[in-house]
Enzyme design. Structure first.
Site, PDB file in Angstrom:
ATOM      1  N   ASP A 177      81.185 -38.568 107.637  1.00 50.54           N
ATOM      2  CA  ASP A 177      80.662 -39.078 105.642  1.00 50.54           C
ATOM      3  C   ASP A 177      79.339 -39.267 106.074  1.00 50.54           C
ATOM      4  OD1 ASP A 177      78.747 -40.976 104.800  1.00 50.54           O
ATOM      5  OD2 ASP A 177      80.419 -42.545 105.095  1.00 50.54           O
ATOM      6  N   HIS A 178      79.427 -38.053 104.998  1.00 53.45           N
ATOM      7  CA  HIS A 178      78.124 -37.347 104.915  1.00 53.45           C
ATOM      8  C   HIS A 178      77.017 -37.879 105.397  1.00 53.45           C
ATOM      9  CE1 HIS A 178      78.499 -37.631 100.920  1.00 53.45           C
ATOM     10  NE2 HIS A 178      77.074 -36.719 100.403  1.00 53.45           N
ATOM     11  N   HIS A 240      79.376 -44.182 102.538  1.00 57.49           N
ATOM     12  CA  HIS A 240      78.226 -44.426 102.699  1.00 57.49           C
ATOM     13  C   HIS A 240      77.631 -45.862 102.460  1.00 57.49           C
ATOM     14  CE1 HIS A 240      80.035 -40.249 102.247  1.00 57.49           C
ATOM     15  NE2 HIS A 240      79.776 -40.784 100.647  1.00 57.49           N
TER      16      HIS A 240
HETATM   17  C1  BG6 Z   1      80.487 -38.324  97.601  1.00 58.40           C
HETATM   18  C2  BG6 Z   1      81.293 -38.856  96.569  1.00 58.40           C
HETATM   19  O1  BG6 Z   1      81.103 -38.535  98.998  1.00 58.40           O
HETATM   20  O2  BG6 Z   1      79.114 -38.773  97.496  1.00 58.40           O
HETATM   21  C3  BG6 Z   1      80.832 -38.223  94.719  1.00 58.40           C
HETATM   22  O3  BG6 Z   1      82.490 -39.040  96.856  1.00 58.40           O
HETATM   23  C4  BG6 Z   1      79.032 -38.281  94.661  1.00 58.40           C
HETATM   24  O4  BG6 Z   1      81.193 -39.194  94.272  1.00 58.40           O
HETATM   25  C5  BG6 Z   1      78.557 -37.326  96.137  1.00 58.40           C
HETATM   26  O5  BG6 Z   1      78.344 -37.973  93.904  1.00 58.40           O
HETATM   27  C6  BG6 Z   1      77.593 -38.263  96.449  1.00 58.40           C
HETATM   28  O6  BG6 Z   1      77.355 -37.709  97.391  1.00 58.40           O
HETATM   29  P1  BG6 Z   1      75.225 -37.105  97.624  1.00 58.40           P
HETATM   30  O7  BG6 Z   1      74.994 -36.857  99.052  1.00 58.40           O
HETATM   31  O8  BG6 Z   1      75.000 -36.540  96.331  1.00 58.40           O
HETATM   32  O9  BG6 Z   1      74.442 -38.737  97.752  1.00 58.40           O
END
Ligand code: BG6
Length: 491
Positions: A177-178, A240
């Site tokens: 989960d980044h 997230h």
């Molecule tokens: C991803 C989603 O997991 O996270 C995208 O699939 C979203 O739709 C993105 O744009 C947002 O990530 P960050 O790190 O740019 O907030």
């Protein structure tokens, strides 16, 4: 050795290789580290190197001023193998290639299998790796990293877990989960548990409500096809945002180990009050879609006009949910969480709203409803803002709100690692703290599933519209029951 399945896809070039580039540059990769890209496309090692390293537009900025020797030495660590049309063929060929690379580069039989493929392939790949004994840890460790979406519902997430666990032990499975790789998300733990000025106040006695906003200014871009089968709740909230919620809600862990932190997160997620009846779901959830609009003189398409999106789609690009947490610490404290595309700006923040003092001594105060707030800026301008009252100089006791502001950028030269860098390094080092465990993912789905079910199958459930570039539909204010307003960071 890092074996990437789905290596010809966007994620490899856009996120994984730039993260590896930074790690290589910072001397954080083991000397004998190699990458084996695997996918359905037919490519030679040379073509793969050109695609993801030598000619990649995602490395253009980073490569500026870098020597050719350095770039070539990185490219030479990349190899490629194609696996046939359905990822179900030629695993013995793959096993031989892995073994050859292992012998040549002495990678000690330590392998990470990174699955950047559609989830429908996870079990197929895991089974085939197991048939080739590539899950066997007698010699060296073996880890499998899976990307989101992890399931489409509670049922499918359970199936995925069971499918993977047939072939790999839970301790070998790393669900990415980044958001957990973001410094500021990890800093939620540090802010809470290393400061005696916050943690004692972190409960129903002092906090009136918690607000989390995740806004993106972009639309669905080129991912309309995927997004239309997903929506904001599955795409951002279930993973997230639920991770952020769990870090705010959790009790102090015994220590900072993966086991203890994840145990507490699971308990936190299990204590969210699941909304099951239609009346509660109606009152506490709002969904909406962005409509066409003019932004800075340019016409922005509405969601239903986007490529790959069904013109009658009911998929939400905006979701706002109010919920409660059924435990001692959080009883009666509402949580308001919203996530959306096509907002005025890109921002993610957590706002902890504190209660007013029990007795107002200073009647002549213009604090109004501006109570103490702790604002944790997850992105951009990562940092923390604390809002509190001070006396206005002069006669009487007039109170005005001011703030203390910390920005990570104030740390000067300190390089903040990007999410994928941190997460890849952790997987190499066998640290699963920032990866989601099976029971965590299932607990998050448990909460989200009835909302999705209501939105998809409930009677006459509204889907509101909002113009691209505004802070969502005005109906989202109904969730707040007139008690307070959403904090819109740009206003
Ligand atoms: C991803 C989603 O997991 O996270 C995208 O699939 C979203 O739709 C993105 O744009 C947002 O990530 P960050 O790190 O740019 O907030």
């Amino acid at each position: 050795m890092l074996v990437i399945f789905g290596a010809s896809g966007d994620l490899t070039a856009r996120k994984l290789v730039p993260a590896l580039y930074n790690l290589y540059k910072a001397n954080q990769l083991p000397e004998n580290f190699v990458v084996l890209g695997v996918s359905r496309s037919n490519m030679t090692d040379g073509e793969f190197r050109r695609k993801v390293v030598l000619e990649s537009k995602f490395l253009e900025e980073k490569k500026k001023g870098e020597s050719l020797d350095f770039i070539n030495s990185l490219a030479e660590k990349f190899f490629y193998e194609d696996l046939g049309a359905d990822y179900n063929l030629e695993y013995s060929k793959l096993a031989t290639r892995i073994s050859d690379l292992n012998n040549k580069y002495r990678t000690d039989h330590n392998y990470i299998f990174y699955l950047s493929t559609p989830p429908s392939l996870y079990e197929v790949i895991a089974k085939n790796l197991s048939d080739q004994e590539l899950n066997n840890e007698e010699k060296g460790w073996k880890r499998i990293v899976v990307e989101k979406p992890f399931g489409y519902s509670l049922g499918t997430a359970k199936e995925l877990n069971r499918g993977l666990q047939k072939y790999f032990k839970e301790s070998q499975i790393y669900r990415i989960d980044h958001y957990l790789g973001k410094e500021t998300v990890q800093n939620l733990l540090v802010t809470r548990f290393s400061n005696s000025i916050f943690e004692p106040l972190w409960n129903r006695n002092y906090i009136s409500h918690i607000e989390i906003t995740n806004a993106e200014s972009g639309g669905v871009e080129k991912r309309g096809g995927y997004y239309d089968t997903s929506g904001a709740l599955r795409d951002m909230f279930q993973n997230h945002l639920m991770q952020i919620v769990s870090l705010i809600v959790m009790e102090p862990p015994i220590d900072a180990s993966a086991l203890e932190i994840r145990n507490e997160k699971v308990k936190a997620l299990k204590s969210l009050r699941i909304m099951r009846d239609e009346e509660t779901l109606f009152k506490n959830t709002i969904r909406a879609q962005y409509l066409a609009s003019e932004i800075d003189g340019e016409t922005v398409k509405g969601y239903r006009e986007e490529e790959g999106v069904n013109p009658e789609s009911k998929t939400e690009t905006y979701a706002a949910i109010k919920f409660f947490v059924d435990n001692w610490r959080w009883k009666d404290v509402p949580f308001y969480v919203r996530t959306a595309k096509r907002m005025p700006t890109k921002v993610t923040e957590v706002v902890v709203h504190f209660k007013s003092p029990h007795h107002q001594v200073f009647k002549d105060s213009d604090m109004g409803n501006k109570d103490n707030k702790l604002i944790i800026r997850i992105q951009p301008d990562e940092g923390i803002l604390l809002k509190f009252g001070v006396k206005v100089p002069g006669q009487g006791f007039k109170v005005e709100q001011t703030h203390l502001d910390f920005s990570y950028s104030d740390l000067g030269e300190t390089v903040v690692m990007e999410a994928y860098e941190r997460l890849l390094l952790d997987a190499m080092q066998g640290d699963a703290t920032l990866y989601a465990r099976a029971d965590e993912v299932e607990a998050a789905w448990d909460f989200v599933d009835p909302i999705l079910d209501y939105w998809e199958n409930g009677k006459d459930v509204n889907i509101y519209g909002y113009s691209a570039g505004v802070w969502g539909p005005s109906n989202a204010d109904d969730l707040l029951e007139g008690d307070f307003k959403w904090r819109n960071p740009t206003e």
